[in-house]
Design a protein around this motif. Structure first.
Motif, PDB file in Angstrom:
ATOM      1  N   GLN A  32       0.811  -1.215   0.000  1.00 27.81           N
ATOM      2  CA  GLN A  32       0.000   0.000   0.000  1.00 27.81           C
ATOM      3  C   GLN A  32       0.850   1.273   0.000  1.00 27.81           C
ATOM      4  O   GLN A  32       0.340   2.343  -0.284  1.00 27.81           O
ATOM      5  CB  GLN A  32      -0.938   0.004   1.216  1.00 27.81           C
TER       6      GLN A  32
ATOM      7  N   SER B 195       3.624   3.059  -1.847  1.00 27.30           N
ATOM      8  CA  SER B 195       4.414   3.024  -3.074  1.00 27.30           C
ATOM      9  C   SER B 195       5.751   3.751  -2.934  1.00 27.30           C
ATOM     10  O   SER B 195       6.616   3.610  -3.781  1.00 27.30           O
ATOM     11  CB  SER B 195       3.624   3.637  -4.228  1.00 27.30           C
TER      12      SER B 195
ATOM     13  N   THR C  42       0.489   5.825 -14.212  1.00 33.58           N
ATOM     14  CA  THR C  42      -0.929   5.669 -14.512  1.00 33.58           C
ATOM     15  C   THR C  42      -1.157   4.453 -15.395  1.00 33.58           C
ATOM     16  O   THR C  42      -0.356   4.132 -16.265  1.00 33.58           O
ATOM     17  CB  THR C  42      -1.472   6.903 -15.246  1.00 33.58           C
ATOM     18  N   THR C  43      -2.267   3.784 -15.141  1.00 31.47           N
ATOM     19  CA  THR C  43      -2.758   2.737 -16.023  1.00 31.47           C
ATOM     20  C   THR C  43      -4.046   3.269 -16.636  1.00 31.47           C
ATOM     21  O   THR C  43      -4.379   4.438 -16.461  1.00 31.47           O
ATOM     22  CB  THR C  43      -3.011   1.432 -15.248  1.00 31.47           C
ATOM     23  N   GLU C  44      -4.778   2.433 -17.324  1.00 34.32           N
ATOM     24  CA  GLU C  44      -6.012   2.901 -17.954  1.00 34.32           C
ATOM     25  C   GLU C  44      -7.057   3.315 -16.930  1.00 34.32           C
ATOM     26  O   GLU C  44      -7.897   4.162 -17.193  1.00 34.32           O
ATOM     27  CB  GLU C  44      -6.574   1.806 -18.852  1.00 34.32           C
ATOM     28  N   GLN C  45      -7.021   2.716 -15.734  1.00 34.58           N
ATOM     29  CA  GLN C  45      -8.080   2.964 -14.766  1.00 34.58           C
ATOM     30  C   GLN C  45      -7.635   3.679 -13.498  1.00 34.58           C
ATOM     31  O   GLN C  45      -8.442   4.313 -12.841  1.00 34.58           O
ATOM     32  CB  GLN C  45      -8.735   1.628 -14.387  1.00 34.58           C
ATOM     33  N   SER C  46      -6.358   3.551 -13.112  1.00 34.13           N
ATOM     34  CA  SER C  46      -5.950   4.119 -11.828  1.00 34.13           C
ATOM     35  C   SER C  46      -4.437   4.329 -11.800  1.00 34.13           C
ATOM     36  O   SER C  46      -3.731   4.000 -12.741  1.00 34.13           O
ATOM     37  CB  SER C  46      -6.371   3.186 -10.688  1.00 34.13           C
ATOM     38  N   PHE C  47      -3.975   4.855 -10.681  1.00 36.86           N
ATOM     39  CA  PHE C  47      -2.541   4.978 -10.429  1.00 36.86           C
ATOM     40  C   PHE C  47      -2.058   3.678  -9.811  1.00 36.86           C
ATOM     41  O   PHE C  47      -2.617   3.214  -8.817  1.00 36.86           O
ATOM     42  CB  PHE C  47      -2.250   6.145  -9.481  1.00 36.86           C
ATOM     43  N   GLU C  48      -1.036   3.112 -10.383  1.00 34.79           N
ATOM     44  CA  GLU C  48      -0.472   1.847  -9.912  1.00 34.79           C
ATOM     45  C   GLU C  48       1.049   1.929  -9.989  1.00 34.79           C
ATOM     46  O   GLU C  48       1.611   2.838 -10.597  1.00 34.79           O
ATOM     47  CB  GLU C  48      -0.953   0.669 -10.787  1.00 34.79           C
TER      48      GLU C  48
ATOM     49  N   TYR D  82       2.248  -6.976  -8.266  1.00 38.23           N
ATOM     50  CA  TYR D  82       2.143  -5.738  -9.038  1.00 38.23           C
ATOM     51  C   TYR D  82       1.906  -6.095 -10.510  1.00 38.23           C
ATOM     52  O   TYR D  82       2.844  -6.131 -11.310  1.00 38.23           O
ATOM     53  CB  TYR D  82       3.427  -4.898  -8.905  1.00 38.23           C
TER      54      TYR D  82
ATOM     55  N   TYR E 293       0.715  -4.564 -13.076  1.00 40.51           N
ATOM     56  CA  TYR E 293       0.951  -3.562 -14.107  1.00 40.51           C
ATOM     57  C   TYR E 293       2.418  -3.150 -14.196  1.00 40.51           C
ATOM     58  O   TYR E 293       2.769  -2.295 -14.999  1.00 40.51           O
ATOM     59  CB  TYR E 293       0.097  -2.314 -13.837  1.00 40.51           C
TER      60      TYR E 293
END
Length: 130
Positions: free
Chosen positions: A48, A50, A71-77, A110, A112
């Motif tokens: 949790q 990063s 960023t990914t397509e849906q959220s920050f990862e 992880y 992504y």
């Protein structure tokens, strides 16, 4: 009165000693060191958080990874993990299959992330896992 005060101080001292012993056995760095000595796999990470780097041990070699948020397509990862070995001499005996195993373990946590191995580990990899 002095006897009662002395008993309270002894009780507080015992409580502090028990707490210290409990914290010693729960310390994740101790577990990491034990896994290194026993040549096992152990991952020390706060998924949790990063900003905090991850550390893991495999076959007696300590690895450190820096996580980078993106960023990914849906959220920050976590999208990039750069892995180094602080003691390159510990890498003796590691094979490509071992590195692929480590990549798979990191990708489970992880999904992504793109894993980048730093020198000298990257010289062993022929084809990166995508």
């Amino acid at each position: 009165m002095i006897v009662l005060l002395f008993r309270v101080l002894i009780f507080i001292a015992l409580a502090c000693i028990l707490y210290t012993i409990f914290q010693y056995f729960r310390n994740p760095r101790r577990k990491l060191q034990i896994a290194k000595e026993q040549m096992e796999f152990f991952l020390l990470d706060e998924e949790q958080n990063s900003k905090k780097n991850l550390q893991f041990v495999y076959k007696g070699c300590l690895f450190e990874g820096e996580k980078y948020l993106g960023t990914t397509e849906q959220s920050f990862e976590v999208v990039t993990i750069q892995i180094t070995a602080p003691e390159p001499l510990d890498l003796r005996g590691l094979t490509r299959d071992d590195l692929y195993f480590l990549e798979k373990e990191l990708l489970i946590r992880y999904p992504y992330a793109q894993i980048e191995w730093k020198h000298p580990i990257n010289k062993l990899l022929i084809t990166p896992v995508k």
